[in-house]
Design a protein around this motif. Sequence first.
Motif, PDB file in Angstrom:
ATOM      1  N   THR A   1      29.252 -72.997   9.689  1.00  0.00           N
ATOM      2  CA  THR A   1      27.956 -72.877  10.353  1.00  0.00           C
ATOM      3  C   THR A   1      27.851 -71.543  11.083  1.00  0.00           C
ATOM      4  OG1 THR A   1      27.975 -75.272  10.624  1.00  0.00           O
ATOM      5  CG2 THR A   1      26.340 -74.078  11.864  1.00  0.00           C
TER       6      THR A   1
ATOM      7  N   PRO B   1      28.062 -74.295  16.965  1.00  0.00           N
ATOM      8  CA  PRO B   1      29.127 -74.140  15.960  1.00  0.00           C
ATOM      9  C   PRO B   1      30.458 -73.667  16.558  1.00  0.00           C
ATOM     10  CG  PRO B   1      27.131 -73.112  15.199  1.00  0.00           C
ATOM     11  CD  PRO B   1      26.888 -73.509  16.604  1.00  0.00           C
TER      12      PRO B   1
ATOM     13  N   THR C   1      23.612 -79.216  15.417  1.00  0.00           N
ATOM     14  CA  THR C   1      23.471 -77.969  14.667  1.00  0.00           C
ATOM     15  C   THR C   1      22.369 -78.050  13.620  1.00  0.00           C
ATOM     16  OG1 THR C   1      25.146 -78.582  13.032  1.00  0.00           O
ATOM     17  CG2 THR C   1      25.896 -77.344  14.959  1.00  0.00           C
TER      18      THR C   1
ATOM     19  N   GLY D   1      24.053 -75.164   8.984  1.00  0.00           N
ATOM     20  CA  GLY D   1      24.750 -74.372   7.976  1.00  0.00           C
ATOM     21  C   GLY D   1      24.384 -74.800   6.580  1.00  0.00           C
TER      22      GLY D   1
END
Length: 136
Positions: free
Chosen positions: A33, A58, A89, A97
Amino acid sequence: MSGLDGFRSAFRRWRADRPFWGGLLLALGGAWTLLTMKASLKVILHVGMQGLAGYLLPALMLLLGLLVLFNPAQRLFYSITGVLVSLGTWLTSNLGGFFVGLLLGVVGSCLAFGWLPDQEPRRRRRERRKEAATAP
């Protein structure tokens, strides 16, 4: 050649005493990520807290993965925090990511949470077959 075999056996003993795959996947999810984030420092400062969180979460995933590996006694707290940060995230870091880091973090956290230190280590299939063949 015995030095390599000694290193392998020492690494196996070390790995058996901790949730190795869970910590490794959580750390890899954080690293992935972080690598997918491409914003410069000017953009991060301009965007503000949202831009900072894109790098902070991350990095925290990576740190939690390493803590799971090197401090397995606190694995429950680290894994619960890891799954929450991994899910966070999704909003802050390019959909986690591009879902790869998100999935690695969640799966790694679940593996670390489910690891039981009291279990005896798994034996290889070859050893189990040999034992079964020698038993009457």
